[in-house]
Design a protein around this motif. Structure first.
Motif, short mmCIF file in Angstrom:
data_model
loop_
_atom_site.label_atom_id
_atom_site.label_comp_id
_atom_site.label_asym_id
_atom_site.label_seq_id
_atom_site.Cartn_x
_atom_site.Cartn_y
_atom_site.Cartn_z
N GLU A 1 48.02 27.61 45.75
CA GLU A 1 48.47 26.51 47.19
C GLU A 1 47.45 28.26 47.72
O GLU A 1 47.22 27.69 48.81
CB GLU A 1 49.73 26.57 46.45
CG GLU A 1 50.63 25.19 46.67
CD GLU A 1 51.52 25.43 46.47
OE1 GLU A 1 52.43 24.11 46.37
OE2 GLU A 1 52.64 26.55 46.35
N ALA A 2 47.96 29.42 47.05
CA ALA A 2 47.66 30.12 47.42
C ALA A 2 45.49 30.38 47.84
O ALA A 2 45.19 31.01 49.21
CB ALA A 2 47.66 32.00 47.35
N VAL A 3 45.07 30.28 47.34
CA VAL A 3 43.87 29.98 47.46
C VAL A 3 43.03 29.25 48.26
O VAL A 3 41.75 29.24 48.94
CB VAL A 3 43.11 29.57 45.71
CG1 VAL A 3 41.50 29.76 45.73
CG2 VAL A 3 43.45 31.04 44.55
N ASN B 1 37.02 28.55 37.26
CA ASN B 1 37.33 28.95 38.52
C ASN B 1 38.10 28.44 40.43
O ASN B 1 37.47 27.17 40.35
CB ASN B 1 35.42 29.12 39.51
CG ASN B 1 35.44 30.18 40.95
OD1 ASN B 1 36.48 30.26 41.10
ND2 ASN B 1 33.93 30.52 41.26
N LEU B 2 39.44 29.17 40.42
CA LEU B 2 40.30 28.28 41.31
C LEU B 2 39.68 28.48 42.51
O LEU B 2 40.23 27.68 43.68
CB LEU B 2 41.42 29.23 41.11
CG LEU B 2 42.26 29.37 39.95
CD1 LEU B 2 43.30 30.36 40.12
CD2 LEU B 2 42.62 28.15 39.53
N SER B 3 38.47 29.59 42.86
CA SER B 3 38.02 29.69 44.58
C SER B 3 37.06 29.55 44.68
O SER B 3 36.00 29.33 45.67
CB SER B 3 38.27 31.35 44.80
OG SER B 3 37.31 32.26 44.03
N SER B 4 36.40 27.95 43.75
CA SER B 4 35.43 27.45 44.16
C SER B 4 34.54 27.13 44.80
O SER B 4 33.46 26.49 45.48
CB SER B 4 34.62 26.81 42.26
OG SER B 4 35.55 25.93 42.46
N ASP C 1 36.31 35.90 42.74
CA ASP C 1 36.30 34.70 42.62
C ASP C 1 37.54 35.17 41.56
O ASP C 1 37.91 35.96 41.42
CB ASP C 1 35.76 33.57 42.17
CG ASP C 1 34.69 33.22 43.16
OD1 ASP C 1 35.24 32.46 44.06
OD2 ASP C 1 33.71 34.00 43.27
N ASP C 2 38.94 33.90 41.96
CA ASP C 2 40.33 33.80 41.09
C ASP C 2 40.13 33.39 40.06
O ASP C 2 39.53 32.12 39.49
CB ASP C 2 41.28 33.74 41.92
CG ASP C 2 41.47 34.30 42.76
OD1 ASP C 2 40.72 35.68 42.56
OD2 ASP C 2 42.23 34.33 44.02
N TYR D 1 53.64 34.07 45.33
CA TYR D 1 51.79 34.38 44.54
C TYR D 1 50.45 34.47 45.38
O TYR D 1 50.33 33.65 46.86
CB TYR D 1 51.99 33.12 43.74
CG TYR D 1 52.47 32.84 42.53
CD1 TYR D 1 52.16 33.64 40.92
CD2 TYR D 1 53.95 32.80 42.15
CE1 TYR D 1 53.24 33.69 40.20
CE2 TYR D 1 55.13 32.34 41.20
CZ TYR D 1 54.85 33.35 40.49
OH TYR D 1 55.25 33.11 39.36
N THR D 2 49.79 35.03 44.82
CA THR D 2 48.35 35.61 46.26
C THR D 2 47.02 35.61 45.75
O THR D 2 46.48 35.36 44.16
CB THR D 2 48.74 37.08 45.98
OG1 THR D 2 47.50 37.44 47.32
CG2 THR D 2 48.69 38.16 44.95
#
Length: 471
Positions: free
Chosen positions: A203-205, A449-452, A438-439, A289-290
């Motif tokens: 959600e944060a990403v 990759n959560l931020s893909s 990336d996270d 969570y960030t």
């Protein structure tokens, strides 16, 4: 003041989805210290100036165990005859119209700050026994000092209460070490995220990706201002407040040569056509969570030849680092993979006064060791979760020198920074800073990759930026 009011409305006590996860986490911590009482405070409000406080954020370890957002609260885990721990959460009860504080307390009175959950509502929402904070001193007084561990440095009143008991010299000597072990254990238990935590990070990403997209759209508006970095910072902060709790850390909006300053948080410079904008930002979700994502964007939408040259090396280094993430790999493997790519490029450009292998040597006394760090400055990864640099109290053998495991989330963020006054690099490179971050979630068979959703490749990034620019 106390008369002429309609009946007060109840504060809704809705079960929080975190409740069963909190119970599991408390039980897990209890297994580390089966015979000890554990005291975990959240901390209190901090004064900004006079009667104005900073916004409150719960202590991360406390929040991980409880899900409680209220200030001044303290969790006690008390060993029982069954070999487990009974959890009791002490927190301030409501300051509603039944109390004089409702009218007189500017810090907690609900007339001043609005209604908030008290003992009854928190117990129902978090499925934990709750008691009024006024009972805490008596509860702490009952604890045996030699059988109690405290998460220190969070609440001075709790520290003083527990550490103020008479105890022998041996107990005094052992106390700090025992409490350090509690802090270490909490960090180490938080290294592997459960399903609830991974969903909150996602959600944060997602919110962070929206914030980056809005910043790309606002680049022309920011370029028209003498301090356009502030415009971009504010654009992202608005998204963080709408979709989450806040930003997870001070946003870095670094344009032009500011990008070579690793922690540029002044964010007060211009946004100039032809420069790069390094944006390192993350939304902190409402569950705290960030995300932590960095993109380096060409402000006019297209990289120059020299910007592309630097960017593509950093991108290749980042991909090598990401590819090194898998269960069983060591935490430092992504860093080593990324640095090899960067050191090789710097050597090929004639910037290393040593060979690639000499520069990459981990022996600090070896000739030429680490000379590439002049241009890289920082490590490639850190853990991510409730804190942007998560689990910081974990021992090296559980974190830095340990193997990765499924459920861990870490950043992969190599960078190249050529300072404006660095005479060791050609003039065309001076003032260029590039970082890509990336996270990355460690999965059972590799990584995700959560931020893909946020483009990284040169062509994809330039195309994405053209789509965001106003017509």
């Amino acid at each position: 003041m106390a008369t002429g009011w309609a009946p007060p409305a109840d504060v809704m006590a809705v079960r929080d989805d975190v409740a069963p996860y909190g119970a599991k986490r408390r039980a897990l911590l209890g297994t580390r210290f089966p015979t000890d009482a554990l005291v975990i405070p959240t901390g209190g409000l901090r004064v900004r100036a006079n009667d104005t406080d900073y916004p409150f954020r719960p202590g991360s370890d406390f929040f991980w165990l409880t899900g409680c957002h209220e200030p001044d609260a303290v969790l006690l885990l008390l060993p029982n005859p069954a070999g487990e721990h009974d959890a009791v959460l002490y927190l301030a009860d409501r300051s509603d119209r039944s109390t004089s504080a409702f009218y007189t307390d500017r810090r907690y009175g609900e007339l001043w700050v609005g209604p908030r959950p008290g003992v009854r509502e928190t117990s129902a929402a978090l499925e934990i026994e709750c008691r009024p904070l006024t009972e805490l001193p008596h509860a702490l007084a009952r604890l045996a000092p030699g059988k109690t561990r405290v998460l220190r440095g969070v609440d001075s009143l709790v520290d003083d209460a527990v550490l103020g008991y008479p105890r022998g010299q041996a107990a005094r000597n052992a106390g700090p070490g025992r409490d350090v072990e509690l802090a270490q254990s909490l960090s180490e238990l938080r290294l592997v995220k459960d399903d609830f935590e991974i969903a909150r990070l996602e959600e944060a990403v997602a919110a962070t990706v929206r914030g980056f997209t809005e910043c790309a759209t606002e680049l022309p508006a920011a370029s028209a201002l003498p301090n356009g970095e502030r415009w971009l910072e504010g654009t992202f902060w608005r998204r963080a407040r709408v979709d989450g709790n806040d930003v997870g850390y001070g946003s870095i909006v670094a344009c032009g040569p500011h990008a070579t300053t690793l922690h540029w948080v002044q964010d007060d410079g211009p946004v100039r056509e032809g420069d790069l904008a390094l944006l390192d930002m993350g939304v902190e979700s409402r569950s705290l969570y960030t995300a932590d994502v960095t993109r380096t964007l060409p402000i006019n939408g297209e990289f120059s030849d020299v910007q592309r040259k630097v960017y593509e090396v950093v991108l290749a280094a980042q991909q090598a680092g990401i590819d090194a993430v898998r269960p069983g790999a060591t935490f430092l493997d992504p860093h080593r993979a990324a640095m090899r790519v960067i050191a090789t490029a710097l050597h090929d450009w004639g910037l290393l006064p040593a060979s690639v292998e000499e520069s990459l040597s981990e022996d600090p006394k070896a000739p030429g060791a680490g000379v590439h760090r002049r241009y890289t400055l920082h490590s490639t990864s850190h853990m991510l979760g409730l804190d942007v640099h998560d689990c910081a109290q974990a021992r090296d053998e559980a974190y830095r020198d340990a193997a990765l495991a499924a459920g861990m989330v870490l950043t992969v963020e190599p960078g190249l920074y050529f300072q404006p006054d660095d005479l060791t690099v050609p003039p065309e490179l001076r003032g260029i800073g590039v970082r890509i971050e990336d996270d990355i979630l460690v999965t059972a068979d590799g990584f995700r990759n959560l931020s893909s959703a946020l483009p990284r490749g040169v062509s994809d990034l330039e195309s994405w930026m053209r789509q965001q620019r106003p017509i």
